[in-house]
Design a protein around this motif. Sequence first.
Motif, mmCIF file in Angstrom:
data_model
loop_
_atom_site.group_PDB
_atom_site.id
_atom_site.type_symbol
_atom_site.label_atom_id
_atom_site.label_comp_id
_atom_site.label_asym_id
_atom_site.label_seq_id
_atom_site.Cartn_x
_atom_site.Cartn_y
_atom_site.Cartn_z
ATOM 1 N N PHE A 12 -57.181 34.652 3.586
ATOM 2 C CA PHE A 12 -56.586 33.672 4.486
ATOM 3 C C PHE A 12 -55.082 33.899 4.557
ATOM 4 O O PHE A 12 -54.487 33.898 5.617
ATOM 5 C CB PHE A 12 -56.833 32.239 3.981
ATOM 6 N N ILE A 32 -54.009 24.568 10.548
ATOM 7 C CA ILE A 32 -55.304 23.881 10.613
ATOM 8 C C ILE A 32 -56.445 24.892 10.693
ATOM 9 O O ILE A 32 -56.375 25.873 11.432
ATOM 10 C CB ILE A 32 -55.378 22.947 11.850
ATOM 11 N N PHE A 34 -60.924 24.873 10.856
ATOM 12 C CA PHE A 34 -62.036 23.952 11.127
ATOM 13 C C PHE A 34 -63.350 24.422 10.513
ATOM 14 O O PHE A 34 -63.650 25.604 10.496
ATOM 15 C CB PHE A 34 -62.254 23.833 12.640
ATOM 16 N N VAL A 179 -67.145 28.223 10.686
ATOM 17 C CA VAL A 179 -65.891 28.144 9.923
ATOM 18 C C VAL A 179 -64.829 29.044 10.537
ATOM 19 O O VAL A 179 -65.078 30.225 10.781
ATOM 20 C CB VAL A 179 -66.122 28.563 8.450
ATOM 21 N N THR A 180 -63.647 28.498 10.788
ATOM 22 C CA THR A 180 -62.563 29.311 11.360
ATOM 23 C C THR A 180 -61.571 29.763 10.301
ATOM 24 O O THR A 180 -61.505 29.199 9.208
ATOM 25 C CB THR A 180 -61.737 28.526 12.407
ATOM 26 N N LEU A 231 -48.998 29.548 2.413
ATOM 27 C CA LEU A 231 -49.808 28.428 2.875
ATOM 28 C C LEU A 231 -49.718 27.244 1.929
ATOM 29 O O LEU A 231 -49.774 27.399 0.720
ATOM 30 C CB LEU A 231 -51.278 28.855 2.997
HETATM 31 P P1 ADP Z 1 -64.510 25.201 1.553
HETATM 32 O O1 ADP Z 1 -65.787 25.789 2.047
HETATM 33 O O2 ADP Z 1 -64.444 25.022 0.111
HETATM 34 O O3 ADP Z 1 -64.127 23.956 2.272
HETATM 35 P P2 ADP Z 1 -62.993 27.557 2.560
HETATM 36 O O4 ADP Z 1 -62.098 28.356 1.695
HETATM 37 O O5 ADP Z 1 -64.197 28.222 3.088
HETATM 38 O O6 ADP Z 1 -63.307 26.223 1.822
HETATM 39 O O7 ADP Z 1 -62.099 27.073 3.777
HETATM 40 C C1 ADP Z 1 -62.488 26.033 4.565
HETATM 41 C C2 ADP Z 1 -61.582 25.897 5.760
HETATM 42 O O8 ADP Z 1 -60.257 25.626 5.356
HETATM 43 C C3 ADP Z 1 -61.497 27.117 6.651
HETATM 44 O O9 ADP Z 1 -61.682 26.687 7.967
HETATM 45 C C4 ADP Z 1 -60.095 27.630 6.463
HETATM 46 O O10 ADP Z 1 -59.603 28.202 7.646
HETATM 47 C C5 ADP Z 1 -59.331 26.392 6.118
HETATM 48 N N1 ADP Z 1 -58.144 26.627 5.295
HETATM 49 C C6 ADP Z 1 -58.037 27.414 4.209
HETATM 50 N N2 ADP Z 1 -56.803 27.349 3.695
HETATM 51 C C7 ADP Z 1 -56.101 26.485 4.470
HETATM 52 C C8 ADP Z 1 -54.770 25.975 4.450
HETATM 53 N N3 ADP Z 1 -53.914 26.318 3.524
HETATM 54 N N4 ADP Z 1 -54.412 25.103 5.419
HETATM 55 C C9 ADP Z 1 -55.278 24.710 6.358
HETATM 56 N N5 ADP Z 1 -56.532 25.141 6.421
HETATM 57 C C10 ADP Z 1 -56.954 26.021 5.498
#
Ligand code: ADP
Length: 508
Positions: A12, A32, A34, A179-180, A231
């Motif tokens: 990320f 953000i 999603f 998931v984005t 981040l």
């Molecule tokens: P989980 O499945 O535990 O919720 P993930 O690591 O798969 O976590 O990420 C979930 C979502 O959070 C993804 O859409 C990602 O893009 C977003 N994300 C990850 N890091 C950040 C951040 N620092 N700020 C905003 N969104 C984030």
Amino acid sequence: MSETLTQQVSTFEQMQEGRPTGPLVRGYEVIIGFETHAQLSTASKIFSRASTAFGAEPNTQACAVDLALPGTLPVMNKGAVERAIKLGLALGSTIAPRSVFARKNYFYPDLPKGYQISQFEIPVVQGGTVSFFLGEEQKSVRLVRAHLEEDAGKSLHEDFIGQSGIDLNRAGTPLLEIVTEPDMRSTAEAVAYARELHKIVTWIGICDGNMQEGSFRCDANVSVRKPGHKLGTRREIKNLNSFKFMQQAIDYEIRWQIEEIEDGRAIQQATVLFDPDTGETRAMRTKEDAADYRYFPDPDLPPLVIAQDWIDRVKAQMPELPRAMAERYVTTHGLSAYDAAQLTQSTAIATYFDAAASTSGAPKLAANWVLGEVAALANRLEVGIDDVAIPVPTALGTLIRRISDGTISHSGAKTAFQEMCIRIEEQFDDLAAFIDGIIETKNLKQMNDTGALDTIIGEVLAKNEKNIAEYRAGKDKAFNALVGQVMKASAGKANPAQVNALLKAKLG
Ligand code: ADP
Ligand code: MG
């Protein structure tokens, strides 16, 4: 934290390098990402034959598999997989030739198995992008993945006093979690992304898109940072089921996080809920990590194998996608990319436009009318473009023909359109006769008789020597004034294009 997740977090971070900085809020950049749960529109559940229909009496649609009775086994629903393939094809993702169902273990009263069947390390849909307009600016948000999973049941807290009920009708309903990457940089961009994704899943018919019934619900992960910093810590707003709440919740969350940081407190990773009554987000629990769920491949289900010919078969059934349709509008009709995107907001709008454009023989004019007059009317009435209160597209097309052939002016057509709306319930066999009748009774015909126009122009010129002199001295305004005079003298009936041409010719 497991190995894969650690890798994902650093990805990320790396993936954000080189992305442009978004608009700042009090000096902070907003980030953000999603996670969206789209309920797939299959008639039966993802691993059982129970119905997925909404609104049944509690527990009337939960079979032995959904109840987790001992000895039952899940059997995968091909329709759910097919819908995942459709999404992958629509968004340019990779469809995994082999993906794996995993058990996500946790205890909750509405989860009788003690685990949710999901996909973890190898999801069925990988990568892809969602592209859309934010105002006139083109944006694209990258997907990490989309995986298949089953929904849990529901606890009923309000129907009983001093106890809760469990409804397992929803247990086993097929979901696609999309998931984005954390690619969005403002609330507006996030809402535009969600709208676009909603449009796509309903367009390709994999989800009914009913947000009130929970068929399309979004979790927004929000963090803030100073530009150039790494981040920030995110908080995840769960289950946003309206675009309006989505906007309010994210806006509130951004302000709250900035306040916290400015007050010297660090943001804790957490899951929060939005309360529409107060307009605030409230922490629900601190965030679990993947390791807490003890994911492992479900031994009851074989790996999901998707051969190329299955993908090909699904592809052959796909409707033309909004983006392809928009490109076609640009190349064959000469529309702007922006207008083309507006016309492909929904199948209803596109279908309406297609019919209006082909009847009118003037697609550009038809586009202006659909996005202008017709959209405004639908808005005012708070109905869709396919509602009975909106004139049928072939009627609009016929009206536009009368603009193109010079019978009426634009303003005359607007009057005729209003009349069409008033007489919406009239039955007519002959559209052209109906429209021409309106033009006749409302006296909207343009003056196309050059002889009569010549006379009017002669009179106007005789009275406006000052304007003529100014025009000859190079003042465009003076010419427009003359056109205005002629239009006025003709009671608005003269054809402006013709007036222009005749005046130019006369003034030499
Ligand atoms: P989980 O499945 O535990 O919720 P993930 O690591 O798969 O976590 O990420 C979930 C979502 O959070 C993804 O859409 C990602 O893009 C977003 N994300 C990850 N890091 C950040 C951040 N620092 N700020 C905003 N969104 C984030
Ligand atoms: Mg999450």
